[in-house]
Design a protein around this motif. Sequence first.
Motif, short mmCIF file in Angstrom:
data_model
loop_
_atom_site.label_atom_id
_atom_site.label_comp_id
_atom_site.label_asym_id
_atom_site.label_seq_id
_atom_site.Cartn_x
_atom_site.Cartn_y
_atom_site.Cartn_z
N HIS A 93 0.82 -1.20 0.00
CA HIS A 93 0.00 0.00 0.00
C HIS A 93 0.86 1.26 0.00
O HIS A 93 2.00 1.26 0.47
CB HIS A 93 -0.96 0.00 1.19
N THR A 94 0.28 2.33 -0.55
CA THR A 94 0.95 3.61 -0.70
C THR A 94 0.00 4.72 -0.29
O THR A 94 -1.18 4.69 -0.64
CB THR A 94 1.38 3.84 -2.17
N VAL A 95 0.50 5.71 0.42
CA VAL A 95 -0.31 6.88 0.77
C VAL A 95 -0.50 7.74 -0.47
O VAL A 95 0.48 8.10 -1.14
CB VAL A 95 0.37 7.70 1.88
N VAL A 96 -1.75 8.07 -0.80
CA VAL A 96 -2.03 8.87 -1.99
C VAL A 96 -2.69 10.22 -1.66
O VAL A 96 -2.71 11.12 -2.50
CB VAL A 96 -2.90 8.10 -3.00
N LEU A 97 -3.26 10.37 -0.47
CA LEU A 97 -3.83 11.63 -0.03
C LEU A 97 -3.50 11.84 1.44
O LEU A 97 -3.44 10.87 2.21
CB LEU A 97 -5.36 11.65 -0.20
N THR A 98 -3.30 13.10 1.84
CA THR A 98 -2.96 13.41 3.22
C THR A 98 -3.75 14.64 3.68
O THR A 98 -4.57 15.19 2.94
CB THR A 98 -1.46 13.71 3.37
N ALA A 99 -3.44 15.09 4.88
CA ALA A 99 -4.08 16.29 5.40
C ALA A 99 -3.80 17.50 4.53
O ALA A 99 -4.60 18.44 4.48
CB ALA A 99 -3.60 16.56 6.83
N ALA A 100 -2.69 17.50 3.81
CA ALA A 100 -2.38 18.62 2.92
C ALA A 100 -3.37 18.75 1.79
O ALA A 100 -3.51 19.81 1.17
CB ALA A 100 -0.97 18.45 2.35
N ASP A 101 -4.10 17.67 1.49
CA ASP A 101 -5.14 17.70 0.46
C ASP A 101 -6.50 18.07 1.02
O ASP A 101 -7.47 18.20 0.26
CB ASP A 101 -5.25 16.33 -0.21
#
Length: 323
Positions: free
Chosen positions: A276-284
Amino acid sequence: MATTMQVRRTALLAAAAAAVLAATTAGAATAATAPVSDVRFVSHLDMTDGQRPENITLEPGGSADVTFAFSRQVARITPTGRVHVLATLPAPSAGAGTPVLASPFLGGIVRTDDGTLYFSYATGSSDLTGVWRLRPGGTAERIAALPADSLPNGLALDRHSGRLYVADSALGTIWRVPTAGGTPSPWATAPELEAAGFLGANGIKIHNGAAWVSNLDKGTVLRIPLTRHGVAGRVDTRAAGLVNIDDFAFTGPGDTLMAAINADNEVVLVRPDGTHTVVLTAADGLENPTSLAVRGTKASIASGAYSTNQDPNILSARITPGR
């Protein structure tokens, strides 16, 4: 030489242009990772009115139907961000305490092709806890009672059989309910579905001949086959290391999915091999994401802001085809 009026007009136009640019920049993605792009806010919700979205399903015209977890409301959010409350469920009598969460809790929501909405409701009381239905233009009604000590959370629809599957976060059980209503049956129970301190089985989807379930405490994605005779097959762990995983959605006909990691303000892409890979964060714009819905190349992401207490919202993002 420019007149005073011309100078003032030029300054106002420049200020307006700067404001537009700032607003556009604020609404744009800043950290999205492929295959996700073009992130934008659909709606900033009103936290003071209890508008904390827990689960989401999509209407054909682009609106989103959501459950507001602790205000006992089902609402429709238009593509322009307008919120219309469709139903408010009755409050439990004094003294009732929802397992684990204490407060009445509206969980998963699904939509059938005729526009009927189904959703799960937990109150800690036997007269209200269970699966509820809202037909277009009608009023909400309970169609299946679940035990008072249960915590019905995620909800999935098997369109082939006309059955609903309910993930019980307190009892570590997957319940099965006919869409016509009736007595629920415990379809699957297993250690992999149980809680480990807080919440166990959480999100659930029916996909490619199986029920897929997330376990928030254990950080896993599970696959439980739907066998020919309707009984649950062997539980298979398909992904791990996703502690605080809430609900999820598949990105297409394959087994790749996107999952909301609530406490970490992340959405991750989980591949069929479990990586798995992070694709969205709080910055979005994520604020404790709770759930996702995917249609075609568009993903809609709900954030409940349960611990950030800042900006519950609905985001929209593009998923690159073929990923």
